[in-house]
Write a protein that holds these residues in place. Structure first.
Motif, short mmCIF file in Angstrom:
data_model
loop_
_atom_site.label_atom_id
_atom_site.label_comp_id
_atom_site.label_asym_id
_atom_site.label_seq_id
_atom_site.Cartn_x
_atom_site.Cartn_y
_atom_site.Cartn_z
N GLU A 8 9.37 -54.77 -37.06
CA GLU A 8 8.57 -54.79 -38.41
C GLU A 8 8.03 -53.48 -38.56
O GLU A 8 7.67 -53.00 -39.47
N LYS A 9 7.34 -52.97 -37.26
CA LYS A 9 6.17 -52.22 -37.39
C LYS A 9 6.81 -51.12 -36.13
O LYS A 9 7.32 -51.43 -35.10
N PRO A 10 6.40 -49.81 -36.26
CA PRO A 10 6.81 -48.86 -34.99
C PRO A 10 6.26 -49.34 -33.93
O PRO A 10 7.07 -49.15 -32.70
N GLU A 11 4.98 -49.80 -33.80
CA GLU A 11 4.43 -50.15 -32.60
C GLU A 11 5.11 -51.32 -31.96
O GLU A 11 4.59 -51.74 -30.55
N ASP A 12 5.90 -52.07 -32.48
CA ASP A 12 6.47 -53.33 -32.09
C ASP A 12 7.84 -52.80 -31.44
O ASP A 12 8.51 -53.49 -30.57
N GLU A 13 8.10 -51.68 -31.44
CA GLU A 13 9.62 -51.02 -30.87
C GLU A 13 9.79 -51.19 -29.33
O GLU A 13 10.62 -51.80 -29.01
N PRO A 14 8.65 -50.84 -28.73
CA PRO A 14 8.71 -50.92 -27.08
C PRO A 14 8.86 -52.34 -26.68
O PRO A 14 9.79 -52.62 -25.89
N SER A 15 8.16 -53.42 -27.14
CA SER A 15 8.34 -54.63 -26.70
C SER A 15 9.67 -55.19 -27.11
O SER A 15 10.34 -55.99 -26.56
N LEU A 16 10.11 -54.90 -28.29
CA LEU A 16 11.62 -55.29 -28.88
C LEU A 16 12.54 -54.91 -27.87
O LEU A 16 13.71 -55.55 -27.63
N ARG A 17 12.51 -53.38 -27.59
CA ARG A 17 13.59 -52.87 -26.74
C ARG A 17 13.54 -53.78 -25.38
O ARG A 17 14.56 -53.94 -24.71
N GLU A 18 12.49 -54.02 -24.76
CA GLU A 18 12.43 -54.66 -23.58
C GLU A 18 12.98 -56.11 -23.60
O GLU A 18 13.88 -56.54 -22.66
N ALA A 19 12.87 -56.77 -24.75
CA ALA A 19 13.33 -58.16 -24.91
C ALA A 19 15.06 -57.98 -24.93
O ALA A 19 15.56 -58.58 -24.56
N LEU A 20 15.40 -56.84 -25.73
CA LEU A 20 16.71 -56.55 -25.96
C LEU A 20 17.46 -56.28 -24.47
O LEU A 20 18.74 -56.58 -24.19
N GLU A 21 17.00 -55.67 -23.77
CA GLU A 21 17.42 -54.92 -22.42
C GLU A 21 17.57 -56.44 -21.53
O GLU A 21 18.61 -56.61 -20.86
#
Length: 310
Positions: A38-51
């Protein structure tokens, strides 16, 4: 084959990833795991979850690419399917409470209505994909939907049951009901339903899928869920039709929406073939002239179709 799996790192997203992995491996599909923050600052944690989620996909042997975008979910999925041609999109659905049915959000409906590829919705509890139910009215223009169902079923060694639901005729037609529900006799007949059912069954068997045909009479939605209750199905195939006009848009009928709302297993929303609309129009014109030429009419047929979203 190219598959797009959409996940936001939630349990619903993880379910979509797990379901997509069951198919992606056997299909040797080029798979994109799309995360939308939803927000740019959420991207790192989302990428970790996807990994973390990607582990099951890689273990299944899928060729995998992870893409993380930011923005409105439906818009991002539409953009991704516009840039790349996918043959299947997998999304998740949430349960409204711990005991009730699954009520897909409006975003789920919007995804189904807004993109061209077939959409597989990860709903309910499932351990394997071994028995598919195809809701089909026996029409001749759903070959592409049957072909996709066969491709997925063959990949996971699943069987397919094609369900035709007919309107309940008056008691005077009791013999007709018995004849129609005698599947072997029906498939040997020269009726439209018999010819089409025989061809669809043959097409599935041709790709190594064990296929059966079932005929029920009554209200479509009631009979579909009666069939689901009586048999053990791991995936339900229904459909949607393309709206008329210049804007690309798909319509979900009452059957598709009811199945999505109440199914307790994954649901595949298939698409009609390119020639479906033209053939459907031709049939409508043909039936108009036929009705004027026939003085005696039989019972009206009410049929759901893999490609019409009834």
């Amino acid at each position: 084959m190219k598959i797009l799996i959409c996940s936001d790192g939630t349990p619903q997203g993880e379910s979509a990833t797990r379901l997509g992995g069951v198919l992606a491996g056997p299909l040797h599909a080029a798979t994109t795991l799309l995360g939308i923050a939803e927000k740019p600052e959420d991207e790192p944690s989302l990428r970790e979850a996807l990994e973390r989620e990607a582990g099951s996909l890689r273990a299944a042997g899928a060729s995998l690419e992870i893409v993380v975008n930011t923005g409105e979910q439906v818009r991002q999925i539409v953009d991704q399917t516009t840039k790349t041609k996918y043959e299947l999109v997998v999304i998740g659905a949430r349960r409204i409470d711990s005991t009730g049915p699954y009520w897909p959000s409006e975003k789920t409906y919007e995804v189904i209505k807004s993109i061209s590829p077939p959409v597989l919705v990860a709903i309910g509890e499932w351990a394997q994909l071994k028995h598919f139910l195809g809701c089909t009215g026996g029409k001749e223009f759903i070959e592409e939907a049957v072909e996709l169902t066969g491709k997925l079923a063959a990949a996971v060694s699943a069987s397919v049951t094609l369900l035709h639901v007919m309107a309940e005729p008056p008691a005077i037609y009791a013999d007709l009901v018995r004849m129609e529900e005698d599947v072997e006799r029906l498939l040997e007949s020269k009726s439209e339903l018999g010819l089409t059912g025989r061809r669809q069954k043959h097409d599935l068997e041709k790709v190594g899928v064990t296929a059966g045909v079932r005929v029920r009479h009554g209200l479509v939605v009631d009979q579909v869920f009666a069939e689901v209750r009586e048999q053990s199905y791991d995936l339900i195939v229904t459909g949607s039709s393309q709206a008329r006009g210049l804007v690309r848009h798909y319509i979900m009928g009452d059957l598709t929406r009811s199945i999505l709302n109440h199914a307790n297993c994954p649901v595949l929303v298939a698409r009609p073939g390119e020639g479906a609309r033209a053939k459907s129009l031709w049939r409508a014109v043909r039936n108009v002239f036929a009705s004027h030429g026939n003085s005696v009419k039989g019972p009206v047929v009410q049929q759901p179709c893999l490609s019409d979203g009834q």
